[in-house]
Design a protein around this motif. Structure first.
Motif, PDB file in Angstrom:
ATOM      1  N   TRP A   1       0.827  -1.209   0.000  1.00 34.49           N
ATOM      2  CA  TRP A   1       0.000   0.000   0.000  1.00 34.49           C
ATOM      3  C   TRP A   1       0.860   1.259   0.000  1.00 34.49           C
ATOM      4  CZ3 TRP A   1      -4.813   1.689  -0.702  1.00 34.49           C
ATOM      5  CH2 TRP A   1      -5.119   2.971  -0.261  1.00 34.49           C
ATOM      6  N   HIS A   2       1.855   1.314   0.884  1.00 31.74           N
ATOM      7  CA  HIS A   2       2.715   2.497   0.953  1.00 31.74           C
ATOM      8  C   HIS A   2       4.110   2.107   1.396  1.00 31.74           C
ATOM      9  CE1 HIS A   2       4.303   6.451   1.604  1.00 31.74           C
ATOM     10  NE2 HIS A   2       4.550   6.159   2.875  1.00 31.74           N
ATOM     11  N   THR A   3       5.068   2.664   0.707  1.00 29.10           N
ATOM     12  CA  THR A   3       6.463   2.492   1.080  1.00 29.10           C
ATOM     13  C   THR A   3       7.179   3.811   0.859  1.00 29.10           C
ATOM     14  OG1 THR A   3       8.506   1.260   0.675  1.00 29.10           O
ATOM     15  CG2 THR A   3       7.090   1.655  -1.234  1.00 29.10           C
ATOM     16  N   ALA A   4       8.240   4.023   1.625  1.00 28.93           N
ATOM     17  CA  ALA A   4       9.075   5.211   1.441  1.00 28.93           C
ATOM     18  C   ALA A   4      10.424   4.819   0.842  1.00 28.93           C
ATOM     19  CB  ALA A   4       9.267   5.934   2.771  1.00 28.93           C
ATOM     20  N   GLU A   5      10.534   3.575   0.373  1.00 27.42           N
ATOM     21  CA  GLU A   5      11.810   3.091  -0.167  1.00 27.42           C
ATOM     22  C   GLU A   5      12.209   3.850  -1.430  1.00 27.42           C
ATOM     23  OE1 GLU A   5      12.388  -1.133  -0.645  1.00 27.42           O
ATOM     24  OE2 GLU A   5      10.976  -1.515   0.988  1.00 27.42           O
ATOM     25  N   GLU A   6      13.437   4.330  -1.434  1.00 26.61           N
ATOM     26  CA  GLU A   6      13.952   5.093  -2.571  1.00 26.61           C
ATOM     27  C   GLU A   6      13.944   4.257  -3.853  1.00 26.61           C
ATOM     28  OE1 GLU A   6      15.307   8.200  -4.814  1.00 26.61           O
ATOM     29  OE2 GLU A   6      14.557   8.266  -2.774  1.00 26.61           O
ATOM     30  N   SER A   7      14.235   2.963  -3.743  1.00 24.17           N
ATOM     31  CA  SER A   7      14.276   2.118  -4.939  1.00 24.17           C
ATOM     32  C   SER A   7      12.899   2.009  -5.601  1.00 24.17           C
ATOM     33  CB  SER A   7      14.805   0.724  -4.600  1.00 24.17           C
ATOM     34  OG  SER A   7      13.956   0.080  -3.661  1.00 24.17           O
ATOM     35  N   VAL A   8      11.839   2.025  -4.808  1.00 17.29           N
ATOM     36  CA  VAL A   8      10.482   1.954  -5.362  1.00 17.29           C
ATOM     37  C   VAL A   8      10.133   3.270  -6.050  1.00 17.29           C
ATOM     38  CG1 VAL A   8       8.039   1.580  -4.842  1.00 17.29           C
ATOM     39  CG2 VAL A   8       9.786   0.258  -3.633  1.00 17.29           C
ATOM     40  N   LEU A   9      10.462   4.384  -5.412  1.00 12.50           N
ATOM     41  CA  LEU A   9      10.221   5.685  -6.039  1.00 12.50           C
ATOM     42  C   LEU A   9      10.994   5.797  -7.349  1.00 12.50           C
ATOM     43  CD1 LEU A   9       9.046   8.529  -6.106  1.00 12.50           C
ATOM     44  CD2 LEU A   9      10.945   9.268  -4.629  1.00 12.50           C
ATOM     45  N   GLN A  10      12.243   5.356  -7.347  1.00 16.91           N
ATOM     46  CA  GLN A  10      13.045   5.444  -8.568  1.00 16.91           C
ATOM     47  C   GLN A  10      12.488   4.544  -9.665  1.00 16.91           C
ATOM     48  OE1 GLN A  10      15.534   7.799  -9.048  1.00 16.91           O
ATOM     49  NE2 GLN A  10      15.077   7.155 -11.145  1.00 16.91           N
ATOM     50  N   ARG A  11      12.007   3.370  -9.306  1.00 12.45           N
ATOM     51  CA  ARG A  11      11.407   2.464 -10.295  1.00 12.45           C
ATOM     52  C   ARG A  11      10.152   3.099 -10.907  1.00 12.45           C
ATOM     53  NH1 ARG A  11      11.598  -1.373 -14.161  1.00 12.45           N
ATOM     54  NH2 ARG A  11       9.986  -2.965 -13.920  1.00 12.45           N
ATOM     55  N   LEU A  12       9.322   3.722 -10.067  1.00 11.09           N
ATOM     56  CA  LEU A  12       8.138   4.405 -10.578  1.00 11.09           C
ATOM     57  C   LEU A  12       8.554   5.506 -11.554  1.00 11.09           C
ATOM     58  CD1 LEU A  12       4.924   5.507  -8.967  1.00 11.09           C
ATOM     59  CD2 LEU A  12       6.357   7.284  -9.907  1.00 11.09           C
ATOM     60  N   ILE A  13       9.518   6.316 -11.174  1.00  9.80           N
ATOM     61  CA  ILE A  13       9.971   7.408 -12.037  1.00  9.80           C
ATOM     62  C   ILE A  13      10.535   6.869 -13.341  1.00  9.80           C
ATOM     63  CG2 ILE A  13      11.731   9.214 -12.244  1.00  9.80           C
ATOM     64  CD1 ILE A  13      11.113   9.887  -9.273  1.00  9.80           C
ATOM     65  N   ASP A  14      11.327   5.805 -13.264  1.00 11.60           N
ATOM     66  CA  ASP A  14      11.903   5.214 -14.487  1.00 11.60           C
ATOM     67  C   ASP A  14      10.806   4.707 -15.425  1.00 11.60           C
ATOM     68  OD1 ASP A  14      14.431   5.766 -13.468  1.00 11.60           O
ATOM     69  OD2 ASP A  14      14.820   3.683 -12.855  1.00 11.60           O
TER      70      ASP A  14
END
Length: 179
Positions: free
Chosen positions: A41-54
């Motif tokens: 549902w929610h994560t603050a992990e940088e790798s997940v944010l970067q994957r979304l942006i990519d």
């Protein structure tokens, strides 16, 4: 997506209104049969944010030839600040759907009280046969009630997934003032 009466009620009403939802549910079941599916549902992990942006940048490059994340570096900083803000009045929500260890769909949303405003949904095109974005939206809807969310706003636009999932709406007006 108004899920205030519960996810099962939402599904029943949408199935009665459109056959496209049954097709999306079939794809979700197929994805779950063929892959180990996990939803966060929610994560603050940088790798997940970067994957979304990519993934979203690839989408923008395919469709418009412009990557706003590269052109405007402040967008990621703003997203990060929202994700790190978790209050009842305002929160950034970064959700993800995994097949095994791979993120196949993700969404950055803003939350205000019991409403989620979908800002950046995206998916991995290599999993297109499952409609991973649609699967992700269904999983968000399924988990919404447990998180205190009753309405998921997909924003303006006539995309197919919005038509399939919409069981409520708000009239919008848009314009400009020239000085």
């Amino acid at each position: 997506m108004n899920v205030s009466a519960g996810y099962e009620s939402f599904l029943a009403a949408r199935k009665a209104a459109t056959t496209a939802l049954s097709e999306q549910l079939r794809k979700l079941r197929k994805l779950q049969r063929e892959h180990e599916v996990r939803f966060v549902w929610h994560t603050a992990e940088e790798s997940v944010l970067q994957r979304l942006i990519d993934l979203k940048a690839q989408h923008y490059l395919r469709t418009s030839g412009v990557d706003p994340f590269a052109a405007h570096r402040w967008i990621k900083k703003l997203m990060r600040a929202a994700i790190e803000t978790q209050t009842p009045q305002f929160a950034g929500v970064l959700s993800a759907t995994y097949a095994g260890d791979m993120i196949i769909a993700a969404q950055f949303s803003l939350r205000s009280g019991s409403m989620i405003h979908n800002i950046f949904p995206t998916y991995d095109v290599r999993f297109s046969r499952y409609s991973p974005g649609g699967c992700h939206h269904l999983l968000v809807g399924q988990h919404a009630a447990a998180e205190g969310v009753t309405c998921i706003d997909h924003g303006k636009g006539g995309e197919e997934y919005k038509r399939v999932l919409a069981n409520d709406g708000v009239e919008l007006a848009e314009g400009a003032v020239d000085t």
